[in-house]
Design a protein around this motif. Sequence first.
Motif, PDB file in Angstrom:
ATOM      1  N   TYR A 271    -128.862  -9.365 -73.157  1.00 44.24           N
ATOM      2  CA  TYR A 271    -130.248  -8.905 -73.157  1.00 44.24           C
ATOM      3  C   TYR A 271    -130.599  -8.225 -71.839  1.00 44.24           C
ATOM      4  CZ  TYR A 271    -131.145 -11.559 -77.438  1.00 44.24           C
ATOM      5  OH  TYR A 271    -131.128 -12.036 -78.728  1.00 44.24           O
ATOM      6  N   ILE A 272    -130.039  -8.717 -70.746  1.00 44.87           N
ATOM      7  CA  ILE A 272    -130.269  -8.060 -69.452  1.00 44.87           C
ATOM      8  C   ILE A 272    -129.771  -6.623 -69.499  1.00 44.87           C
ATOM      9  CG2 ILE A 272    -129.549  -8.049 -67.018  1.00 44.87           C
ATOM     10  CD1 ILE A 272    -129.558 -11.128 -67.126  1.00 44.87           C
ATOM     11  N   GLU A 273    -128.565  -6.416 -70.050  1.00 45.23           N
ATOM     12  CA  GLU A 273    -128.017  -5.070 -70.154  1.00 45.23           C
ATOM     13  C   GLU A 273    -128.890  -4.198 -71.048  1.00 45.23           C
ATOM     14  OE1 GLU A 273    -125.599  -3.917 -68.456  1.00 45.23           O
ATOM     15  OE2 GLU A 273    -124.697  -5.741 -67.620  1.00 45.23           O
ATOM     16  N   ARG A 274    -129.377  -4.753 -72.154  1.00 43.26           N
ATOM     17  CA  ARG A 274    -130.207  -3.973 -73.081  1.00 43.26           C
ATOM     18  C   ARG A 274    -131.542  -3.592 -72.440  1.00 43.26           C
ATOM     19  NH1 ARG A 274    -129.988  -7.567 -78.488  1.00 43.26           N
ATOM     20  NH2 ARG A 274    -131.557  -6.001 -79.153  1.00 43.26           N
ATOM     21  N   LEU A 275    -132.127  -4.509 -71.672  1.00 41.93           N
ATOM     22  CA  LEU A 275    -133.374  -4.187 -70.976  1.00 41.93           C
ATOM     23  C   LEU A 275    -133.169  -3.072 -69.955  1.00 41.93           C
ATOM     24  CD1 LEU A 275    -134.729  -7.815 -70.389  1.00 41.93           C
ATOM     25  CD2 LEU A 275    -135.903  -6.016 -71.685  1.00 41.93           C
ATOM     26  N   MET A 276    -132.078  -3.160 -69.200  1.00 44.60           N
ATOM     27  CA  MET A 276    -131.808  -2.137 -68.185  1.00 44.60           C
ATOM     28  C   MET A 276    -131.481  -0.792 -68.805  1.00 44.60           C
ATOM     29  SD  MET A 276    -132.379  -3.576 -65.298  1.00 44.60           S
ATOM     30  CE  MET A 276    -131.679  -2.377 -64.160  1.00 44.60           C
ATOM     31  N   ALA A 277    -130.969  -0.810 -70.029  1.00 44.58           N
ATOM     32  CA  ALA A 277    -130.655   0.435 -70.725  1.00 44.58           C
ATOM     33  C   ALA A 277    -131.895   1.082 -71.324  1.00 44.58           C
ATOM     34  CB  ALA A 277    -129.621   0.179 -71.815  1.00 44.58           C
ATOM     35  N   GLY A 278    -133.038   0.409 -71.249  1.00 44.20           N
ATOM     36  CA  GLY A 278    -134.285   0.992 -71.736  1.00 44.20           C
ATOM     37  C   GLY A 278    -134.579   0.751 -73.197  1.00 44.20           C
ATOM     38  N   GLU A 279    -133.911  -0.234 -73.799  1.00 50.34           N
ATOM     39  CA  GLU A 279    -134.180  -0.534 -75.200  1.00 50.34           C
ATOM     40  C   GLU A 279    -135.641  -0.953 -75.362  1.00 50.34           C
ATOM     41  OE1 GLU A 279    -132.265  -3.479 -78.570  1.00 50.34           O
ATOM     42  OE2 GLU A 279    -130.969  -2.582 -77.040  1.00 50.34           O
ATOM     43  N   PRO A 280    -136.329  -0.524 -76.426  1.00 51.15           N
ATOM     44  CA  PRO A 280    -137.757  -0.828 -76.596  1.00 51.15           C
ATOM     45  C   PRO A 280    -138.039  -2.329 -76.601  1.00 51.15           C
ATOM     46  CG  PRO A 280    -137.068   0.871 -78.144  1.00 51.15           C
ATOM     47  CD  PRO A 280    -135.821   0.357 -77.485  1.00 51.15           C
ATOM     48  N   ASP A 281    -139.177  -2.700 -75.990  1.00 49.40           N
ATOM     49  CA  ASP A 281    -139.553  -4.095 -75.927  1.00 49.40           C
ATOM     50  C   ASP A 281    -139.642  -4.739 -77.301  1.00 49.40           C
ATOM     51  OD1 ASP A 281    -139.637  -4.286 -73.190  1.00 49.40           O
ATOM     52  OD2 ASP A 281    -141.792  -3.926 -73.022  1.00 49.40           O
ATOM     53  N   GLU A 282    -140.181  -3.993 -78.267  1.00 50.31           N
ATOM     54  CA  GLU A 282    -140.363  -4.555 -79.599  1.00 50.31           C
ATOM     55  C   GLU A 282    -139.028  -4.954 -80.219  1.00 50.31           C
ATOM     56  OE1 GLU A 282    -143.616  -2.072 -78.308  1.00 50.31           O
ATOM     57  OE2 GLU A 282    -141.472  -1.646 -78.553  1.00 50.31           O
TER      58      GLU A 282
ATOM     59  N   SER B  71    -135.178  -9.417 -81.502  1.00 53.76           N
ATOM     60  CA  SER B  71    -133.859 -10.013 -81.363  1.00 53.76           C
ATOM     61  C   SER B  71    -133.930 -11.385 -80.697  1.00 53.76           C
ATOM     62  CB  SER B  71    -132.954  -9.083 -80.549  1.00 53.76           C
ATOM     63  OG  SER B  71    -131.657  -9.598 -80.421  1.00 53.76           O
ATOM     64  N   LEU B  72    -134.855 -11.559 -79.743  1.00 53.00           N
ATOM     65  CA  LEU B  72    -134.990 -12.829 -79.043  1.00 53.00           C
ATOM     66  C   LEU B  72    -135.425 -13.961 -79.974  1.00 53.00           C
ATOM     67  CD1 LEU B  72    -136.683 -11.668 -75.701  1.00 53.00           C
ATOM     68  CD2 LEU B  72    -134.377 -12.594 -75.963  1.00 53.00           C
ATOM     69  N   LYS B  73    -136.032 -13.614 -81.086  1.00 53.10           N
ATOM     70  CA  LYS B  73    -136.469 -14.637 -82.039  1.00 53.10           C
ATOM     71  C   LYS B  73    -135.294 -15.396 -82.644  1.00 53.10           C
ATOM     72  CE  LYS B  73    -140.720 -12.220 -83.393  1.00 53.10           C
ATOM     73  NZ  LYS B  73    -141.427 -11.529 -84.510  1.00 53.10           N
ATOM     74  N   THR B  74    -134.102 -14.841 -82.520  1.00 50.10           N
ATOM     75  CA  THR B  74    -132.927 -15.506 -83.100  1.00 50.10           C
ATOM     76  C   THR B  74    -132.362 -16.576 -82.179  1.00 50.10           C
ATOM     77  OG1 THR B  74    -131.366 -13.888 -82.179  1.00 50.10           O
ATOM     78  CG2 THR B  74    -132.356 -13.374 -84.328  1.00 50.10           C
ATOM     79  N   LEU B  75    -132.873 -16.676 -80.942  1.00 49.95           N
ATOM     80  CA  LEU B  75    -132.409 -17.728 -80.040  1.00 49.95           C
ATOM     81  C   LEU B  75    -132.872 -19.084 -80.571  1.00 49.95           C
ATOM     82  CD1 LEU B  75    -133.164 -16.112 -76.560  1.00 49.95           C
ATOM     83  CD2 LEU B  75    -130.905 -16.564 -77.528  1.00 49.95           C
ATOM     84  N   PRO B  76    -132.028 -20.111 -80.502  1.00 52.68           N
ATOM     85  CA  PRO B  76    -132.397 -21.430 -81.025  1.00 52.68           C
ATOM     86  C   PRO B  76    -133.624 -22.035 -80.360  1.00 52.68           C
ATOM     87  CG  PRO B  76    -130.036 -21.307 -80.651  1.00 52.68           C
ATOM     88  CD  PRO B  76    -130.627 -20.070 -80.039  1.00 52.68           C
ATOM     89  N   ASP B  77    -133.847 -21.729 -79.083  1.00 55.86           N
ATOM     90  CA  ASP B  77    -134.997 -22.274 -78.356  1.00 55.86           C
ATOM     91  C   ASP B  77    -135.696 -21.117 -77.648  1.00 55.86           C
ATOM     92  OD1 ASP B  77    -136.735 -23.457 -76.412  1.00 55.86           O
ATOM     93  OD2 ASP B  77    -135.580 -25.308 -76.553  1.00 55.86           O
ATOM     94  N   PRO B  78    -136.980 -20.862 -77.951  1.00 57.95           N
ATOM     95  CA  PRO B  78    -137.674 -19.705 -77.359  1.00 57.95           C
ATOM     96  C   PRO B  78    -137.771 -19.759 -75.849  1.00 57.95           C
ATOM     97  CG  PRO B  78    -139.222 -21.159 -78.497  1.00 57.95           C
ATOM     98  CD  PRO B  78    -137.849 -21.618 -78.877  1.00 57.95           C
ATOM     99  N   ARG B  79    -137.687 -20.956 -75.257  1.00 56.12           N
ATOM    100  CA  ARG B  79    -137.785 -21.053 -73.798  1.00 56.12           C
ATOM    101  C   ARG B  79    -136.608 -20.391 -73.097  1.00 56.12           C
ATOM    102  NH1 ARG B  79    -138.718 -27.455 -73.501  1.00 56.12           N
ATOM    103  NH2 ARG B  79    -137.011 -27.267 -75.012  1.00 56.12           N
ATOM    104  N   THR B  80    -135.487 -20.269 -73.789  1.00 59.69           N
ATOM    105  CA  THR B  80    -134.311 -19.643 -73.190  1.00 59.69           C
ATOM    106  C   THR B  80    -134.620 -18.213 -72.754  1.00 59.69           C
ATOM    107  OG1 THR B  80    -132.845 -21.005 -74.541  1.00 59.69           O
ATOM    108  CG2 THR B  80    -131.908 -18.995 -73.623  1.00 59.69           C
ATOM    109  N   ALA B  81    -135.470 -17.517 -73.515  1.00 63.55           N
ATOM    110  CA  ALA B  81    -135.776 -16.121 -73.222  1.00 63.55           C
ATOM    111  C   ALA B  81    -136.665 -15.950 -72.002  1.00 63.55           C
ATOM    112  CB  ALA B  81    -136.444 -15.478 -74.436  1.00 63.55           C
ATOM    113  N   LEU B  82    -137.333 -17.030 -71.552  1.00 63.47           N
ATOM    114  CA  LEU B  82    -138.274 -16.897 -70.446  1.00 63.47           C
ATOM    115  C   LEU B  82    -137.582 -16.533 -69.138  1.00 63.47           C
ATOM    116  CD1 LEU B  82    -140.667 -19.880 -71.228  1.00 63.47           C
ATOM    117  CD2 LEU B  82    -141.032 -17.446 -71.673  1.00 63.47           C
ATOM    118  N   VAL B  83    -136.297 -16.811 -69.027  1.00 61.90           N
ATOM    119  CA  VAL B  83    -135.566 -16.445 -67.819  1.00 61.90           C
ATOM    120  C   VAL B  83    -135.467 -14.932 -67.666  1.00 61.90           C
ATOM    121  CG1 VAL B  83    -133.221 -16.366 -68.760  1.00 61.90           C
ATOM    122  CG2 VAL B  83    -133.577 -17.186 -66.425  1.00 61.90           C
TER     123      VAL B  83
END
Length: 448
Positions: free
Chosen positions: A107-118, A123-135
């Motif tokens: 996800y870090i690579e995708r953010l730096m590549a300019g992938e749209p936030d939406e 994609s982050l919704k597929t993480l088992p625990d939403p808190r993982t994405a807060l990092v």
Amino acid sequence: MTSSAHHQPILDNPFVLDLFAGPGGLDVAGQVLDIPSLGIEWDRSACLTRYAAGLDTLHADVSAVRRNSFESLPPEINVLAGGPPCQTYSVAGHGAGRQALDRVKGYIERLMAGEPDEKIDESLKTLPDPRTALVLEPLRYAIQATRSPNREFRPYDVIVLEQVREVEALWLHYAKVLEETGLGGFKYEVVVDVLDTETYGVPQTRSRAVLIARRQGLGKPSLPSPTHFSYEAKEWNRRNGKNGHDQVHQATLYEDTEPQSDEPQATSGKERQAWRSMGDALAGHGRPTPFLVRSNYGSSSNPGRRGVRSDRQPAFTVTGKISRFVVFQHLDEDIVYEGSRFSMNEAGLLQTFPPDYPWSGTAQAQQVGNAVPPLFGAHLLSAALGLPQPGPEALQKPWPPATEDQQAKLRSSGCGAADACTDRCPPPEDQVPPPSSVRPRKKKASAK
């Protein structure tokens, strides 16, 4: 790498945005250093503590502010700081974050590549625990700063992050993309390491993965120089008894048991001091000595740090379970009795909050445990901004409480009303993310 250079401020007017601000660890550090800050915190009780302490606050979801009201943040903010929630990465949690490290790097690579936030959010919704994405939020804020016309598309000058030691791998990946790709055409110089808070005068063993980044042109960053010796459990146990029964007796024998170390004593022109003990931190605040503390937690990822400690040792890692620590008072060599548990004032002192810090609301033990130790935060900010290192005495002065009028003004700004939360604030049912659905698998006992 630690700092030994002459202190030279790198910013004329630093202004900190503190993400996941909790009850105010980094903001208290900022005030000690005369640095203004704005904290974003979604827990209502932590916000009540912040208002009582006179800290500028937004009672809001960090992610929602980035998505919906980033342009309303003060444009003069030039330092991004924070400690994202650690439950899914901590060894005390179920491990969803640790198991998802490679995905988060992606996800870090995708953010730096300019992938749209939406697309990222979906994609982050597929993480088992939403808190993982807060990092990821500090990086998302840093990217958003370069897209903001309110900021004239300027990146943050300095970034300071801390988390449990298991997040070091992600901070190293942060460092890679900030150094190699940069933000808004600006690259950063970055340093990452795991630091032990007792080596900075905090009277507890607490290990944290730290990242300090400076925009190129502001000088190469360095970590704060340790001011105290590290605590070595094996050495202490060898010299003072390996179990709680031995320590019951040893607690009354104030013989020469100062911590020893083969490390160089010189640091920034000063000699290192012995780590601070619980007894030292609580002296003068009503807790009789000697005493013992028993905990089945607080190892800071190091099982050798669990067990029983005396008042002459640093505390176990202060967590939301600090109110459950069992404290024993010594009567004589054969009898001990259970004394009072640590009060929130005492727990705050072990975190290096000022002695009269105005803890408010509910779940105060959780507030204390979740906070960045202010003294440690002050060392991080000092190193990041080229300021002189603070001493423990900086946080031992009385903390001036906010008046009712000041609290009303802070709450009007933070919540939208002088005496209540509004629809701007996170709904109460949303303030605690769902528990992790990912639990480590237990090994089955082999049949013999």
